[in-house]
Design a protein around this motif. Sequence first.
Motif, PDB file in Angstrom:
ATOM      1  N   UNK A 352      50.533  56.585  39.346  1.00 13.93           N
ATOM      2  CA  UNK A 352      50.269  55.270  39.944  1.00 13.93           C
ATOM      3  C   UNK A 352      48.931  54.713  39.476  1.00 13.93           C
ATOM      4  N   UNK A 353      48.147  55.529  38.748  1.00 16.05           N
ATOM      5  CA  UNK A 353      46.823  55.114  38.286  1.00 16.05           C
ATOM      6  C   UNK A 353      46.757  54.959  36.765  1.00 16.05           C
ATOM      7  N   UNK A 354      47.917  54.800  36.129  1.00 10.48           N
ATOM      8  CA  UNK A 354      47.957  54.606  34.679  1.00 10.48           C
ATOM      9  C   UNK A 354      47.592  53.162  34.333  1.00 10.48           C
ATOM     10  N   UNK A 355      46.875  52.987  33.222  1.00  2.04           N
ATOM     11  CA  UNK A 355      46.589  51.669  32.658  1.00  2.04           C
ATOM     12  C   UNK A 355      47.258  51.576  31.296  1.00  2.04           C
ATOM     13  N   UNK A 356      47.768  50.391  30.970  1.00  2.00           N
ATOM     14  CA  UNK A 356      48.348  50.146  29.655  1.00  2.00           C
ATOM     15  C   UNK A 356      47.647  48.964  29.001  1.00  2.00           C
ATOM     16  N   UNK A 357      47.392  49.087  27.702  1.00  2.00           N
ATOM     17  CA  UNK A 357      46.693  48.056  26.952  1.00  2.00           C
ATOM     18  C   UNK A 357      47.487  47.703  25.699  1.00  2.00           C
ATOM     19  N   UNK A 358      47.479  46.430  25.337  1.00  2.00           N
ATOM     20  CA  UNK A 358      48.047  46.015  24.067  1.00  2.00           C
ATOM     21  C   UNK A 358      47.254  46.675  22.948  1.00  2.00           C
ATOM     22  N   UNK A 359      47.949  47.387  22.059  1.00  2.00           N
ATOM     23  CA  UNK A 359      47.243  48.149  21.043  1.00  2.00           C
ATOM     24  C   UNK A 359      46.531  47.237  20.041  1.00  2.00           C
TER      25      UNK A 359
END
Length: 365
Positions: A352-359
């Motif tokens: 629930x604490x994952x972050x995703x970023x545009x590479x």
Amino acid sequence: MAGVQLIRVTKSYGTVTVIPEITLDFDEGEFAVIVGPSGCGKSTTLRMIAGLEEVSGGSIRIAGKDVTWAMPKERDIAMVFQSYALYPHMNVAGNMSFALRLAGRPRAEIEERVRRAAAMLELTDYLERKPKDLSGGQRQRVAMGRAIVRDAYCFLFDEPLSNLDAKLRSSMRTELALLHKRLGRTMIYVTHDQIEAMTMADRIVIMEKGVVQQVGSPREVYNKPKNRFVAGFIGSPSMNFLDGELQDGDQLHVVGDGFSLPIQGDLAGRARAHGSRQVTVGLRPEHFSTPGRSGNEESIFAPVTLDVAVAEYIGSSQFLAAKIGGAPVTAAIEVGPESEPLASGKYAFDTSRIYLFDRGTGLTL
């Protein structure tokens, strides 16, 4: 509008632009911290507010007055530098009162202001001492006292604690926060230390290469970073970044070298709507745990394998220098005081604490 405003301010040295354009509003009475790596333009921004650097474009307003081309003494500001810059031949009282004496203020007023500032900074017993007889922390308090006695509208701090040891920096951070509460004045503080920013600021301005990346409260910039740079800069130890690919099925996963993590809640919807499957996943060290320590019931802990090289014991936690697949990561694992050094093996991560970023852009999904 009261406070301090920078309106489309730019700064160049010849053909080199160090501040492309910056617009900021600092509210009256707030404690704002400008933070960023060395060379990001934070001290230059502060010096332009102080009038120690000329702007190349734009305007600056303090307490509603345009001070873009005003001399420093006309701006109703007081500044504390990294260097104490105390006069060695003067005692504490003399150093603190020097600017007031130079301005020709009445003796009774000078003595009263120095007395109040000394009491506030716990320097009353040291007023007759010379700087050479003081500790580093006491000298820095004298430098702050010299600013306080001026009773300025705005106080500017340029990395004032960087010359102090770690323990003294911690106590001085507390003193500065208490000082702000007592004075209630606008304070703008520059530092490269994100711990100082997180512990003292009402709002944080994060800069990189002369550009403001994000402005927000400590909670906002920590929990909702706008991009990978902010996410990696705020937090200690720093966030881990792993390249991965989004794979859909019964549940959306981000998969990479040595890991497969499910994507939960609203983040899954934003990730599915994202144009590219190639992403960077962000994992904060403190969100790792040993298997079986579930923590929050609403959280879902996924297994991850850590290849641990070094376990650093710091009492309540162990910092692990490890690898997931071939990528280096840091994990901060809560442990008991008698725990043995943790080793390679299975751990858990709170998905629930994952972050995703545009590479490509680095922007947060």
